[in-house]
Design an enzyme around this catalytic site. Sequence first.
Site, short mmCIF file in Angstrom:
data_model
loop_
_atom_site.label_atom_id
_atom_site.label_comp_id
_atom_site.label_asym_id
_atom_site.label_seq_id
_atom_site.Cartn_x
_atom_site.Cartn_y
_atom_site.Cartn_z
N HIS A 91 -2.54 10.29 12.15
CA HIS A 91 -1.33 9.49 12.31
C HIS A 91 -0.82 9.67 13.73
O HIS A 91 -1.01 10.72 14.34
CB HIS A 91 -0.26 9.98 11.32
CG HIS A 91 1.11 9.47 11.65
ND1 HIS A 91 1.54 8.23 11.25
CD2 HIS A 91 2.12 10.00 12.39
CE1 HIS A 91 2.78 8.02 11.71
NE2 HIS A 91 3.15 9.09 12.40
N ASN A 97 -7.66 7.03 7.33
CA ASN A 97 -8.01 6.80 8.73
C ASN A 97 -7.78 8.02 9.63
O ASN A 97 -7.46 7.89 10.80
CB ASN A 97 -7.27 5.57 9.25
CG ASN A 97 -5.75 5.71 9.08
OD1 ASN A 97 -5.28 6.73 8.58
ND2 ASN A 97 -5.02 4.70 9.48
N PHE A 119 0.81 -1.23 0.00
CA PHE A 119 0.00 0.00 0.00
C PHE A 119 0.84 1.28 0.00
O PHE A 119 0.30 2.38 0.08
CB PHE A 119 -0.98 0.01 1.19
CG PHE A 119 -0.32 -0.16 2.54
CD1 PHE A 119 0.29 0.92 3.18
CD2 PHE A 119 -0.30 -1.40 3.19
CE1 PHE A 119 0.89 0.78 4.42
CE2 PHE A 119 0.30 -1.54 4.43
CZ PHE A 119 0.90 -0.45 5.05
P1 ADP Z 1 -0.62 3.25 11.96
O1 ADP Z 1 -0.90 4.53 11.21
O2 ADP Z 1 -1.79 2.83 12.77
O3 ADP Z 1 0.65 3.27 12.72
P2 ADP Z 1 0.77 1.60 10.01
O4 ADP Z 1 2.01 2.25 10.47
O5 ADP Z 1 0.72 0.12 9.93
O6 ADP Z 1 -0.49 2.07 10.86
O7 ADP Z 1 0.43 2.15 8.54
C1 ADP Z 1 0.65 3.50 8.19
C2 ADP Z 1 -0.56 3.98 7.41
O8 ADP Z 1 -0.64 3.25 6.22
C3 ADP Z 1 -1.91 3.76 8.09
O9 ADP Z 1 -2.23 4.75 9.01
C4 ADP Z 1 -2.84 3.74 6.91
O10 ADP Z 1 -3.13 5.05 6.47
C5 ADP Z 1 -2.01 3.02 5.85
N1 ADP Z 1 -2.27 1.58 5.85
C6 ADP Z 1 -1.89 0.67 6.77
N2 ADP Z 1 -2.29 -0.58 6.42
C7 ADP Z 1 -2.92 -0.46 5.25
C8 ADP Z 1 -3.56 -1.38 4.36
N3 ADP Z 1 -3.60 -2.67 4.65
N4 ADP Z 1 -4.10 -0.90 3.25
C9 ADP Z 1 -4.06 0.41 2.94
N5 ADP Z 1 -3.47 1.34 3.73
C10 ADP Z 1 -2.91 0.91 4.87
MG MG Z 2 2.65 3.48 12.07
#
Ligand code: ADP
Ligand code: MG
Length: 491
Positions: free
Chosen positions: A322, A319, A261
């Site tokens: 961050h 979402n 992604f």
């Molecule tokens: P977080 O923001 O909760 O720390 P991650 O670091 O795993 O999550 O991922 C960074 C960002 O990448 C997420 O906030 C989201 O916007 C995007 N993301 C994460 N997983 C996915 C996925 N499976 N498909 C699409 N976008 C994703």
């Molecule tokens: Mg993260």
Amino acid sequence: MNPKLKLTLTHYLNSTNSTSITFNVPTPHSNSVPFLKTKHFLRFLIRSFFSDFNETVSTRFLHVRHLGLFCLAQNGRARANGLLSYITAYKQQVCAPAVGQFTSKRALCTDKEDKMASMDERFAFIAEWYDANAALIRRYQFLFYTKDNTIEMFDIKNRRVFLKRSKCEGIELRDVFIGASVSIHSRQLKFVDYADDFTRKRLSTRKERTLAMVKPCSTDKVGHIIDMIFSDGLHITKAIMTKVSRAEAQEFYRMHEQKPFYDELVRYLTSGIVIPMELMGENAIQRWRQLAGPTDSAIARSEAPLSVRAKFGKDKQTNAVHGADSPENAERELNFFFAGAPKPNTATLVDCTCCVIKPHAVLAGHAGKIIVAIQEAGFTISALQMFNMDRANAEEFYEVYKGVVAEYTDMVTELISGPSIALEVTGKGGETPASFREFVGPADPEIARHLRPRTLRAIFGTDKIKNAVHCTDLPEDGVLETEYFFRILSQ
Ligand code: ADP
Ligand code: MG
């Protein structure tokens, strides 16, 4: 009746010259003596002891005065012993009194004394004040006592008491942290470091910092998000509405480079404006992650329905916010946005008006609600940045009121008393300045509450000085005032 206590105090001026004084003083009983009386007793003792050494009395008095605080409620003998051991320790450093010396207090405490000292917790910082007249930065040791919210200051260079321990209206421990500014007797102090290990240890977790960022999909929800942050007890210490380039987004999310992604994520982050913020508070990193909620907004809705992502996120990727996930990443991400050259802000400087959420309103946690109200009234917030104004800038910004409004000086003092949030408000074309002025309401919140109870100042203002927000008076000044914050100060 108070027994007499014979005290022999030995003071070594330097290695070749020592003086010993013996005198009788009434000894207050430990538990029956009220705090103040005990303190007075020690002051008396110290003054008597040091009155011979006029040339540096203030410095010595200052060092031993701490002893008075840690010996509180000890019996007379222990107090005398404490004083002697303190002076012995002091002797070893007397030739080079330095900041660290003020902190020797704890090393000298016995267990019992230690418990007593903790009742009167004392946090020590190094604070700087820019003395414009002398064009000098002056450094102080700044002590904050939690028991009664009092402060005490020492001039480090001149080695003397600068401010006797006293109450300072409106200053609480939460306002004192590295990077913060406070106004003490019209001097604007900036905290630049901890002054002892105790403070460093105790406050570095309590004042943990993290990076929170409002992502492009939810900048219209920034008011609600800021409100949730304040309601959770976290502080916002930096904030800027900005845009990131493709290269910056790639760098920011470099740990996800291998993920399927990644490209989509970079595209998402560069699709609009973002609002990175520095949050501070106890366990800020973990708390903000929890408040943000699970990565996938759908899971957030089922598992953490009160979280930011549950409320404002759309799906796995889009979402809302961050949050840094570790101290290392928090540091890296905070540096990414807030160290080095300032990030560009998003001010348009067209058909705009300037709104400044004043420090009292920010500190009271009203900023989120004020932003929500502005957005719900149909205005657009097209730029946002947190500032810690200094006096010269506040005076310059308010210059048009000088000699016109009786409250000018107090207005300046309010504006430099803490962080403020400047906004560029747009959304109603050429009508924006006049329309926003209406919405903000009369300058005096008391009058506003009577005449226009739904205005911002009626709801969030306290008095004519603490009237929640500044807004541009004359439509023709809208661009000028916005420029002042977003072109001049932001540099
Ligand atoms: P977080 O923001 O909760 O720390 P991650 O670091 O795993 O999550 O991922 C960074 C960002 O990448 C997420 O906030 C989201 O916007 C995007 N993301 C994460 N997983 C996915 C996925 N499976 N498909 C699409 N976008 C994703
Ligand atoms: Mg993260």
